[in-house]
Write a protein that holds these residues in place. Structure first.
Motif, mmCIF file in Angstrom:
data_model
loop_
_atom_site.group_PDB
_atom_site.id
_atom_site.type_symbol
_atom_site.label_atom_id
_atom_site.label_comp_id
_atom_site.label_asym_id
_atom_site.label_seq_id
_atom_site.Cartn_x
_atom_site.Cartn_y
_atom_site.Cartn_z
ATOM 1 N N LEU A 121 3.939 16.063 4.867
ATOM 2 C CA LEU A 121 3.174 17.205 4.359
ATOM 3 C C LEU A 121 4.043 18.465 4.329
ATOM 4 N N ALA A 122 4.760 18.718 5.400
ATOM 5 C CA ALA A 122 5.637 19.893 5.448
ATOM 6 C C ALA A 122 6.714 19.800 4.368
ATOM 7 N N ARG A 123 7.324 18.642 4.208
ATOM 8 C CA ARG A 123 8.372 18.450 3.203
ATOM 9 C C ARG A 123 7.816 18.653 1.802
ATOM 10 N N GLU A 124 6.681 18.025 1.504
ATOM 11 C CA GLU A 124 6.086 18.117 0.174
ATOM 12 C C GLU A 124 5.640 19.542 -0.161
ATOM 13 N N MET A 125 5.060 20.256 0.793
ATOM 14 C CA MET A 125 4.626 21.632 0.533
ATOM 15 C C MET A 125 5.833 22.517 0.221
ATOM 16 N N HIS A 126 6.948 22.260 0.893
ATOM 17 C CA HIS A 126 8.145 23.047 0.610
ATOM 18 C C HIS A 126 8.746 22.663 -0.740
ATOM 19 N N MET A 137 0.851 -1.177 0.000
ATOM 20 C CA MET A 137 0.000 0.000 0.000
ATOM 21 C C MET A 137 0.893 1.235 0.000
ATOM 22 N N HIS A 138 0.541 2.176 -0.858
ATOM 23 C CA HIS A 138 1.244 3.452 -0.926
ATOM 24 C C HIS A 138 0.548 4.421 0.020
ATOM 25 N N VAL A 139 1.321 5.155 0.796
ATOM 26 C CA VAL A 139 0.765 6.159 1.693
ATOM 27 C C VAL A 139 1.150 7.527 1.145
ATOM 28 N N VAL A 140 0.133 8.342 0.907
ATOM 29 C CA VAL A 140 0.301 9.654 0.305
ATOM 30 C C VAL A 140 -0.365 10.677 1.215
ATOM 31 N N VAL A 141 0.131 11.894 1.173
ATOM 32 C CA VAL A 141 -0.451 12.973 1.949
ATOM 33 C C VAL A 141 -0.653 14.167 1.021
ATOM 34 N N THR A 142 -1.775 14.873 1.199
ATOM 35 C CA THR A 142 -2.055 16.079 0.418
ATOM 36 C C THR A 142 -2.498 17.187 1.360
ATOM 37 N N GLY A 143 -2.313 18.429 0.915
ATOM 38 C CA GLY A 143 -2.665 19.552 1.766
ATOM 39 C C GLY A 143 -3.503 20.595 1.056
ATOM 40 N N ALA A 144 -4.523 21.059 1.746
ATOM 41 C CA ALA A 144 -5.403 22.110 1.223
ATOM 42 C C ALA A 144 -5.010 23.440 1.846
ATOM 43 N N LEU A 145 -4.411 24.293 1.030
ATOM 44 C CA LEU A 145 -4.148 25.674 1.420
ATOM 45 C C LEU A 145 -5.361 26.466 0.958
ATOM 46 N N VAL A 146 -6.044 27.132 1.879
ATOM 47 C CA VAL A 146 -7.263 27.862 1.541
ATOM 48 C C VAL A 146 -7.093 29.312 1.944
ATOM 49 N N GLU A 147 -7.469 30.205 1.015
ATOM 50 C CA GLU A 147 -7.350 31.631 1.277
ATOM 51 C C GLU A 147 -8.415 32.368 0.474
ATOM 52 N N ASN A 148 -9.129 33.258 1.130
ATOM 53 C CA ASN A 148 -10.149 34.082 0.469
ATOM 54 C C ASN A 148 -11.148 33.252 -0.329
ATOM 55 N N GLY A 149 -11.593 32.152 0.233
ATOM 56 C CA GLY A 149 -12.599 31.320 -0.423
ATOM 57 C C GLY A 149 -12.095 30.486 -1.578
ATOM 58 N N ALA A 150 -10.771 30.379 -1.729
ATOM 59 C CA ALA A 150 -10.184 29.584 -2.813
ATOM 60 C C ALA A 150 -9.178 28.585 -2.232
ATOM 61 N N GLY A 167 0.978 17.541 -2.790
ATOM 62 C CA GLY A 167 1.404 16.546 -1.804
ATOM 63 C C GLY A 167 2.215 15.457 -2.456
ATOM 64 N N GLY A 168 2.392 14.354 -1.745
ATOM 65 C CA GLY A 168 3.175 13.262 -2.293
ATOM 66 C C GLY A 168 3.331 12.114 -1.322
ATOM 67 N N GLN A 169 4.257 11.233 -1.648
ATOM 68 C CA GLN A 169 4.503 10.000 -0.890
ATOM 69 C C GLN A 169 5.035 10.294 0.513
ATOM 70 N N VAL A 170 4.565 9.509 1.465
ATOM 71 C CA VAL A 170 5.115 9.523 2.810
ATOM 72 C C VAL A 170 6.261 8.521 2.806
ATOM 73 N N GLU A 171 7.441 8.972 3.196
ATOM 74 C CA GLU A 171 8.611 8.107 3.197
ATOM 75 C C GLU A 171 8.646 7.243 4.449
ATOM 76 N N ALA A 172 9.375 6.132 4.389
ATOM 77 C CA ALA A 172 9.494 5.212 5.522
ATOM 78 C C ALA A 172 9.969 5.964 6.765
ATOM 79 N N GLY A 173 9.284 5.748 7.877
ATOM 80 C CA GLY A 173 9.645 6.371 9.140
ATOM 81 C C GLY A 173 9.210 7.820 9.279
ATOM 82 N N GLU A 174 8.479 8.337 8.312
ATOM 83 C CA GLU A 174 8.056 9.731 8.308
ATOM 84 C C GLU A 174 6.581 9.806 8.692
ATOM 85 N N SER A 175 6.209 10.765 9.533
ATOM 86 C CA SER A 175 4.801 10.966 9.861
ATOM 87 C C SER A 175 4.118 11.689 8.711
#
Length: 170
Positions: free
Chosen positions: A48-53, A1-14, A35-43
């Motif tokens: 999420l922080a790594r992928e957003m950057h 199973m692949h574990v992926v994380v995505t993030g919703a940045l919301v501003e001014n109704g968008a 977003g993207g893949q969660v690496e082994a040993g990563e929360s």
């Protein structure tokens, strides 16, 4: 199973979406949350922080992130567990820092999400289900949506071994 994380940045109704290149092997030519893949040993939050950057050049305030839900797609070796997070606060202006993955990024009005080709149609419902996004971003004292990263996989029925075929939103 692949574990992926995505993030919703919301501003001014968008919400900020990324458009996956038409040449991508998986989910080509559709809009998605960054977003993207969660690496082994990563929360999930660390991923999420790594992928957003990496993808957008922003630094998220991890304590401002709250879990919107979990998506499940595919089965067997192609099964995917997608943790979907709302990000309440970040530093920097999002730019496309992953042009090999995305050919566009755009702020899309939440009311316009239903008319776009999305990687998972339920993403629109997930974003619509949190009408206090903007209020929470400007006035964190109004609502406490910080649920942290604890139990992310424990709460997931697919990760607990039940059938994960098809898409669903937990």
């Amino acid at each position: 199973m692949h574990v992926v994380v995505t993030g919703a940045l919301v501003e001014n109704g968008a919400v900020l979406l990324v458009h996956r290149r038409p040449t991508k092997r998986v989910y080509p030519d559709v809009w998605d949350l960054p977003g993207g893949q969660v690496e082994a040993g990563e929360s999930e939050l660390r991923a999420l922080a790594r992928e957003m950057h990496e993808e957008l050049g922003v630094h998220i305030a991890a304590e401002s992130a709250s879990r919107l839900g979990v998506l499940h797609a595919g089965s067997g070796g192609d099964a995917v567990h997608v943790g979907v997070w709302q990000i309440g606060d970040w530093v920097g202006s999002p730019t496309n820092r992953a042009p090999d993955e995305h050919d566009d990024i755009a702020w899309v009005g939440i009311s316009e999400l239903g008319g776009l080709p999305l990687v998972h149609g339920v993403l629109a419902a997930m974003v619509h289900s949190v009408p206090e996004f903007e209020c929470a971003r400007r006035h964190p004292e109004v609502t406490d949506r910080n649920q942290g990263d604890r139990g992310a996989r424990a709460d997931c029925h697919a990760c607990a071994g039940t059938d994960s075929s098809g898409n669903r939103w937990d």
